[in-house]
Design a protein around this motif. Structure first.
Motif, PDB file in Angstrom:
ATOM      1  N   ASN A   1      15.291 -12.598  -5.243  1.00  0.00           N
ATOM      2  CA  ASN A   1      16.291 -13.607  -4.927  1.00  0.00           C
ATOM      3  C   ASN A   1      17.664 -12.936  -4.805  1.00  0.00           C
ATOM      4  OD1 ASN A   1      17.771 -15.897  -4.546  1.00  0.00           O
ATOM      5  ND2 ASN A   1      17.546 -16.663  -6.635  1.00  0.00           N
ATOM      6  N   LEU A   2      18.218 -12.942  -3.609  1.00  0.00           N
ATOM      7  CA  LEU A   2      19.498 -12.289  -3.358  1.00  0.00           C
ATOM      8  C   LEU A   2      20.677 -13.256  -3.405  1.00  0.00           C
ATOM      9  CD1 LEU A   2      18.503  -9.904  -0.405  1.00  0.00           C
ATOM     10  CD2 LEU A   2      18.690  -9.367  -2.836  1.00  0.00           C
ATOM     11  N   LEU A   3      20.383 -14.550  -3.608  1.00  0.00           N
ATOM     12  CA  LEU A   3      21.474 -15.526  -3.615  1.00  0.00           C
ATOM     13  C   LEU A   3      22.525 -15.256  -4.700  1.00  0.00           C
ATOM     14  CD1 LEU A   3      19.831 -18.987  -2.843  1.00  0.00           C
ATOM     15  CD2 LEU A   3      21.497 -17.710  -1.474  1.00  0.00           C
ATOM     16  N   PRO A   4      22.160 -14.818  -5.917  1.00  0.00           N
ATOM     17  CA  PRO A   4      23.197 -14.549  -6.917  1.00  0.00           C
ATOM     18  C   PRO A   4      24.183 -13.457  -6.507  1.00  0.00           C
ATOM     19  CG  PRO A   4      21.062 -14.789  -7.976  1.00  0.00           C
ATOM     20  CD  PRO A   4      20.801 -14.770  -6.502  1.00  0.00           C
ATOM     21  N   LEU A   5      23.803 -12.631  -5.530  1.00  0.00           N
ATOM     22  CA  LEU A   5      24.708 -11.577  -5.061  1.00  0.00           C
ATOM     23  C   LEU A   5      25.709 -12.076  -4.028  1.00  0.00           C
ATOM     24  CD1 LEU A   5      22.163  -8.615  -4.692  1.00  0.00           C
ATOM     25  CD2 LEU A   5      23.623  -9.179  -6.634  1.00  0.00           C
ATOM     26  N   SER A   6      25.618 -13.354  -3.673  1.00  0.00           N
ATOM     27  CA  SER A   6      26.530 -13.886  -2.659  1.00  0.00           C
ATOM     28  C   SER A   6      27.980 -13.839  -3.117  1.00  0.00           C
ATOM     29  CB  SER A   6      26.134 -15.322  -2.312  1.00  0.00           C
ATOM     30  OG  SER A   6      26.108 -16.129  -3.486  1.00  0.00           O
ATOM     31  N   GLY A   7      28.196 -13.884  -4.434  1.00  0.00           N
ATOM     32  CA  GLY A   7      29.558 -13.794  -4.943  1.00  0.00           C
ATOM     33  C   GLY A   7      30.223 -12.475  -4.595  1.00  0.00           C
ATOM     34  N   ILE A   8      29.433 -11.402  -4.569  1.00  0.00           N
ATOM     35  CA  ILE A   8      29.983 -10.089  -4.198  1.00  0.00           C
ATOM     36  C   ILE A   8      30.467 -10.099  -2.762  1.00  0.00           C
ATOM     37  CG2 ILE A   8      29.432  -7.645  -3.950  1.00  0.00           C
ATOM     38  CD1 ILE A   8      27.408  -7.955  -6.182  1.00  0.00           C
ATOM     39  N   ALA A   9      29.676 -10.723  -1.888  1.00  0.00           N
ATOM     40  CA  ALA A   9      30.071 -10.803  -0.482  1.00  0.00           C
ATOM     41  C   ALA A   9      31.374 -11.578  -0.323  1.00  0.00           C
ATOM     42  CB  ALA A   9      28.951 -11.453   0.332  1.00  0.00           C
ATOM     43  N   ILE A  10      31.549 -12.639  -1.112  1.00  0.00           N
ATOM     44  CA  ILE A  10      32.776 -13.429  -1.039  1.00  0.00           C
ATOM     45  C   ILE A  10      33.978 -12.602  -1.508  1.00  0.00           C
ATOM     46  CG2 ILE A  10      33.975 -15.417  -2.040  1.00  0.00           C
ATOM     47  CD1 ILE A  10      31.333 -16.890  -2.042  1.00  0.00           C
ATOM     48  N   VAL A  11      33.783 -11.812  -2.557  1.00  0.00           N
ATOM     49  CA  VAL A  11      34.876 -10.959  -3.047  1.00  0.00           C
ATOM     50  C   VAL A  11      35.281  -9.942  -1.978  1.00  0.00           C
ATOM     51  CG1 VAL A  11      35.476  -9.180  -4.733  1.00  0.00           C
ATOM     52  CG2 VAL A  11      34.311 -11.254  -5.481  1.00  0.00           C
ATOM     53  N   VAL A  12      34.290  -9.271  -1.389  1.00  0.00           N
ATOM     54  CA  VAL A  12      34.580  -8.263  -0.365  1.00  0.00           C
ATOM     55  C   VAL A  12      35.277  -8.895   0.835  1.00  0.00           C
ATOM     56  CG1 VAL A  12      33.552  -6.622   1.246  1.00  0.00           C
ATOM     57  CG2 VAL A  12      32.684  -6.778  -1.104  1.00  0.00           C
ATOM     58  N   LEU A  13      34.743 -10.031   1.306  1.00  0.00           N
ATOM     59  CA  LEU A  13      35.313 -10.697   2.473  1.00  0.00           C
ATOM     60  C   LEU A  13      36.715 -11.223   2.168  1.00  0.00           C
ATOM     61  CD1 LEU A  13      34.841 -11.679   5.364  1.00  0.00           C
ATOM     62  CD2 LEU A  13      33.882 -13.788   4.414  1.00  0.00           C
ATOM     63  N   GLY A  14      36.897 -11.822   0.990  1.00  0.00           N
ATOM     64  CA  GLY A  14      38.209 -12.367   0.637  1.00  0.00           C
ATOM     65  C   GLY A  14      39.279 -11.307   0.526  1.00  0.00           C
ATOM     66  N   PHE A  15      38.942 -10.178  -0.090  1.00  0.00           N
ATOM     67  CA  PHE A  15      39.917  -9.093  -0.211  1.00  0.00           C
ATOM     68  C   PHE A  15      40.195  -8.455   1.151  1.00  0.00           C
ATOM     69  CE2 PHE A  15      39.027  -8.145  -4.970  1.00  0.00           C
ATOM     70  CZ  PHE A  15      39.736  -9.289  -5.293  1.00  0.00           C
ATOM     71  N   ALA A  16      39.166  -8.369   1.989  1.00  0.00           N
ATOM     72  CA  ALA A  16      39.358  -7.792   3.330  1.00  0.00           C
ATOM     73  C   ALA A  16      40.288  -8.657   4.167  1.00  0.00           C
ATOM     74  CB  ALA A  16      38.004  -7.625   4.018  1.00  0.00           C
ATOM     75  N   LEU A  17      40.199  -9.976   3.992  1.00  0.00           N
ATOM     76  CA  LEU A  17      41.058 -10.893   4.741  1.00  0.00           C
ATOM     77  C   LEU A  17      42.390 -11.154   4.035  1.00  0.00           C
ATOM     78  CD1 LEU A  17      38.367 -13.492   5.903  1.00  0.00           C
ATOM     79  CD2 LEU A  17      39.392 -11.616   7.219  1.00  0.00           C
ATOM     80  N   ARG A  18      42.622 -10.469   2.905  1.00  0.00           N
ATOM     81  CA  ARG A  18      43.884 -10.538   2.162  1.00  0.00           C
ATOM     82  C   ARG A  18      44.181 -11.954   1.655  1.00  0.00           C
ATOM     83  NH1 ARG A  18      46.742  -5.840   2.739  1.00  0.00           N
ATOM     84  NH2 ARG A  18      46.098  -4.453   4.429  1.00  0.00           N
ATOM     85  N   PHE A  19      43.142 -12.652   1.208  1.00  0.00           N
ATOM     86  CA  PHE A  19      43.350 -13.950   0.588  1.00  0.00           C
ATOM     87  C   PHE A  19      43.867 -13.766  -0.845  1.00  0.00           C
ATOM     88  CE2 PHE A  19      39.858 -15.924   3.452  1.00  0.00           C
ATOM     89  CZ  PHE A  19      40.806 -16.118   4.456  1.00  0.00           C
ATOM     90  N   ASN A  20      44.311 -14.851  -1.437  1.00  0.00           N
ATOM     91  CA  ASN A  20      44.795 -14.794  -2.810  1.00  0.00           C
ATOM     92  C   ASN A  20      43.678 -14.297  -3.728  1.00  0.00           C
ATOM     93  OD1 ASN A  20      45.304 -15.867  -5.605  1.00  0.00           O
ATOM     94  ND2 ASN A  20      47.193 -16.555  -4.638  1.00  0.00           N
ATOM     95  N   PRO A  21      43.902 -13.196  -4.489  1.00  0.00           N
ATOM     96  CA  PRO A  21      42.827 -12.641  -5.331  1.00  0.00           C
ATOM     97  C   PRO A  21      42.284 -13.631  -6.350  1.00  0.00           C
ATOM     98  CG  PRO A  21      44.643 -11.078  -5.122  1.00  0.00           C
ATOM     99  CD  PRO A  21      45.110 -12.358  -4.517  1.00  0.00           C
ATOM    100  N   LEU A  22      43.162 -14.459  -6.937  1.00  0.00           N
ATOM    101  CA  LEU A  22      42.707 -15.425  -7.933  1.00  0.00           C
ATOM    102  C   LEU A  22      41.762 -16.438  -7.316  1.00  0.00           C
ATOM    103  CD1 LEU A  22      42.850 -16.497 -10.814  1.00  0.00           C
ATOM    104  CD2 LEU A  22      44.872 -17.822 -10.167  1.00  0.00           C
ATOM    105  N   LEU A  23      42.108 -16.931  -6.120  1.00  0.00           N
ATOM    106  CA  LEU A  23      41.243 -17.891  -5.441  1.00  0.00           C
ATOM    107  C   LEU A  23      39.920 -17.255  -5.028  1.00  0.00           C
ATOM    108  CD1 LEU A  23      43.837 -19.753  -3.157  1.00  0.00           C
ATOM    109  CD2 LEU A  23      42.854 -20.514  -5.337  1.00  0.00           C
ATOM    110  N   VAL A  24      39.975 -15.996  -4.598  1.00  0.00           N
ATOM    111  CA  VAL A  24      38.758 -15.299  -4.173  1.00  0.00           C
ATOM    112  C   VAL A  24      37.798 -15.143  -5.345  1.00  0.00           C
ATOM    113  CG1 VAL A  24      37.842 -13.104  -3.317  1.00  0.00           C
ATOM    114  CG2 VAL A  24      39.889 -14.088  -2.275  1.00  0.00           C
TER     115      VAL A  24
END
Length: 242
Positions: free
Chosen positions: A5-28
């Motif tokens: 089950n790879l779904l629990p790793l989806s949070g990592i993808a959100i962190v990488v994508l959020g930081f790459a797009l320069r979103f607010n770190p706290l929100l990411v």
């Protein structure tokens, strides 16, 4: 074979994508935590409770992060300049004396476990270094860049060395507890954190004496550097023009 089950790793993808797009770190990070909790079928109320628990456990880190913008605002409105001018008004103040007093206070406070009482961002950069520079300027006049860098380096070294040797005396310090656990795991018994802290006192005293001796020689070194600088008029003129 059980499917992975790879779904629990989806949070990592959100962190990488959020930081790459320069979103607010706290929100990411918050969004990544919520998505990860949803992926493992975690109850929403339990998820919110976990967020609150982790925040309370790391509230000391949060308070430290809040100090940084406060220090930045104080520097912007002239904290360093006020520290320099205040020290310049004290005729008996010298760079070595200021750094020596700070070293003693920092090592003693670290031995009591007050590690956050001072530090590089909240004390050395905005206060200690400008005060040491102000004392040197008061005695020698305008300082060359090499001398300013040397004094700032000594100010930073005072904090690092004093805390490094002082904190080992505090028996609840992480390194002391780690040494105690390591000794017990390897069959060495009869040694408690108190014993480690007591044996750290001679080392801390030796570090104090050695560094105070180095600081006592600092004034003479500053005088030599400035005398050499003044004896090189062509070099000084080139630096001023640049």
């Amino acid at each position: 074979m059980t499917d992975l089950n790879l779904l629990p790793l989806s949070g990592i993808a959100i962190v990488v994508l959020g930081f790459a797009l320069r979103f607010n770190p706290l929100l990411v990070v918050t969004a990544a935590g919520i998505v990860t909790g949803w992926a493992v079928d975690m109850n929403f109320l339990a998820l919110i409770e976990t967020f609150g628990e982790k925040f309370m456990n790391s509230r000391q880190l949060a308070s430290f992060l809040l100090i940084l913008p406060v220090i930045a605002l104080l520097e912007r409105y002239g904290l360093q300049q006020r520290a320099q001018s205040w020290i310049a008004s004290i005729k008996s103040a010298t760079t070595a004396r200021i750094l020596s007093v700070y070293f003693v206070v920092r090592e003693c406070s670290s031995a009591l476990g007050l590690l956050s009482l001072a530090g590089q961002p909240q004390t050395v950069r905005p206060l200690l270094a400008p005060m040491a520079l102000g004392a040197a300027t008061n005695l020698h006049g305008e300082l060359p860049k090499e001398v300013k860098d040397m004094i700032s380096a000594h100010a930073a070294a005072c904090d690092n060395i004093a805390m490094f040797f002082g904190e080992d005396i505090f028996i609840a310090f992480g390194a002391v507890l780690l040494m105690d656990a390591f000794l017990k795991e390897n069959g060495i018994t009869g040694i408690e954190p108190l014993h480690i802290g007591l044996w750290a006192i001679p080392t801390a005293i030796a570090a104090l004496l050695v560094h105070l001796f180095r600081l006592a020689r600092l004034e003479a070194k500053i005088s030599r550097e400035i005398a050499f600088y003044k004896s090189q008029p062509q070099t000084r003129l080139t630096e001023e023009l640049s």
